[in-house]
Write a protein that holds these residues in place. Structure first.
Motif, mmCIF file in Angstrom:
data_model
loop_
_atom_site.group_PDB
_atom_site.id
_atom_site.type_symbol
_atom_site.label_atom_id
_atom_site.label_comp_id
_atom_site.label_asym_id
_atom_site.label_seq_id
_atom_site.Cartn_x
_atom_site.Cartn_y
_atom_site.Cartn_z
ATOM 1 N N ARG A 289 0.711 4.155 -3.023
ATOM 2 C CA ARG A 289 0.628 5.608 -2.781
ATOM 3 C C ARG A 289 1.701 6.340 -3.603
ATOM 4 O O ARG A 289 1.435 7.364 -4.219
ATOM 5 N N SER B 46 0.838 -1.219 0.000
ATOM 6 C CA SER B 46 0.000 0.000 0.000
ATOM 7 C C SER B 46 0.868 1.262 0.000
ATOM 8 O O SER B 46 0.498 2.293 -0.558
ATOM 9 N N LYS B 47 2.059 1.155 0.597
ATOM 10 C CA LYS B 47 2.995 2.292 0.571
ATOM 11 C C LYS B 47 3.463 2.555 -0.869
ATOM 12 O O LYS B 47 3.517 3.702 -1.325
ATOM 13 N N ILE C 22 1.282 9.186 -6.617
ATOM 14 C CA ILE C 22 1.955 10.494 -6.544
ATOM 15 C C ILE C 22 2.800 10.720 -7.808
ATOM 16 O O ILE C 22 2.770 11.798 -8.410
#
Lengths: 276, 119
Positions: free
Chosen positions: B13, B9-10, B17
């Motif tokens: 993200r 999930s990191k 971005i």
């Protein structure tokens, strides 16, 4: 005997076979596109003053197409992440978006090509050069050239000229476009005897369009090839997910690396061909 | 949440971005082009700088080159060497365009030697 390292990485390199293979292939692709970029530079810096075609591509459409390709790159990497997390359904949805983006990119590019094939330049005997569209019985014909005038036995053509020409600077072209409110001038009739050359914006028109079509068509072929591979892995090739998920994830990763490369090439093609 | 799913999930993200940064970079490239700088060199430098930043983001994050294995770096190092060599040859040959490869639009081939006469 099974081929080793098709799914699990080698201990010494930490890489599986396909990953080494795709990076070697991408290295050759860098040289292929690099050679064409190099040709572009040579042709551009060697061009006669005022002869280099610029400002004739549709920037809003090109920008939109760039956004489409970037979106597809995001969905490719997200779909790979989804597979790593074991979420096959999410992967399927994201790669479906990727395939749609690829088709969208090619569709938009085809539209752009068509626009070029019905846009013309006329060189007149008095040295005047006009850009615009031919109005032939209310239609805009494609691919006409000087010989077409004789073949069609035309004494004259009805030509709708643009308010700008690429011999102007970018600033002057923008000003001319604003002055004409982006619209074309009134149609003019040009006698065939006054025309020394007629060409639509095809590769033979000029060096610029020669390199433009070479670079963008080669890139479009890469988009098509990448889309076919991604679609195969997404569709009939998905059976592998049930039998060997690690290998399947590797295939998605490798096809994704190729797709990102295609995106990377476009990131450089867009400003070079559309803006500079 | 396990470490593995937290890690994924990191990354997700980061991908979002980077995607947004690429879109902003595209808009910025077009916006800078509409400024019409007097110097063509400035226009080219800005456009290529933004393209290089975008290229770095794609290669670094989407293609995971920020944290790749040594062998991949070796392959790319060799590629960079030959690519640089090819570009050096390009600069070396910039005023030596082969005859008949350039067209002024009149349908006749143009040779760079005529450039000085044209001025």
């Amino acid at each position: 005997m099974d081929i080793p390292y098709v799914a699990q990485p080698r201990q010494d390199t930490g890489l599986y076979n396909a990953k080494v293979g795709i990076w070697l292939f991408l290295a050759s692709e860098v040289m292929l596109f690099g050679a064409l970029f190099s040709s572009y530079i040579i042709l551009r810096v060697g061009a006669a003053p005022g002869s280099w075609v610029h400002g004739l591509l549709n920037i809003p459409i090109g920008t939109f197409n760039t956004a489409v390709l970037i979106t597809s790159s995001v969905t490719v990497v997200l779909s790979w992440s989804a597979l790593k997390a074991g979420n096959f359904a999410k992967y399927r949805v994201l790669q479906a978006i990727t395939i749609l983006c690829a088709l969208g990119f090619l569709g938009i590019k085809s539209f752009e090509y068509r626009e070029k094939f019905l846009h013309y330049e006329v060189w007149k005997t008095d040295g005047t050069r006009l850009l615009g569209h031919i109005d032939y019985n209310g239609t805009h014909p494609l691919f006409w050239k000087t010989e077409t005038l004789a073949q069609q036995k035309l004494d004259s053509i009805k030509f709708v000229p643009d308010p700008y020409h690429y011999t102007m600077t970018a600033k002057e072209m923008a000003h001319a476009r604003k002055g004409g409110h982006g619209k074309e001038h009134e149609p003019v009739t040009i006698k065939t005897s006054e025309i020394t050359r007629l060409s639509s914006f095809v590769p033979a028109h000029s060096t610029y369009f020669g390199i433009y079509f070479t670079l963008t068509a080669l890139h479009a072929l890469h988009v098509l090839g990448g889309a076919i591979v991604i679609a195969f892995i997404w569709g009939p090739g998905a059976k592998l997910w049930k039998t060997d998920p690690d290998r399947y994830i590797n295939r998605v990763e490798v096809s994704g690396l190729f797709w990102h490369f295609v995106d990377l090439v476009w990131i450089f093609l867009f400003p070079v061909l559309y803006l500079l | 949440m396990s470490d593995h799913s937290h890690e994924i999930s990191k990354h997700v993200r980061i991908y979002f971005i980077v995607g947004i940064a690429l879109l902003i970079g595209t808009v910025l490239t077009v916006a800078m082009n509409s400024v019409h700088f007097d110097s063509m060199a400035v226009t080219i430098a800005i456009a290529l700088f933004i393209a290089c930043v975008k290229g770095f983001l794609v290669a670094g994050y989407f293609m995971h080159l920020m944290s790749e294995k040594k062998m991949i770096y070796s392959i790319l190092g060799a590629t960079a060497f030959f690519f640089a060599g090819m570009m050096y040859l390009t600069i070396f040959a910039r005023d030596d365009t082969p005859l008949g490869t350039l067209h002024t639009g009149s349908g006749e081939a143009f040779h760079p030697a005529e450039k000085s006469a044209a001025h």
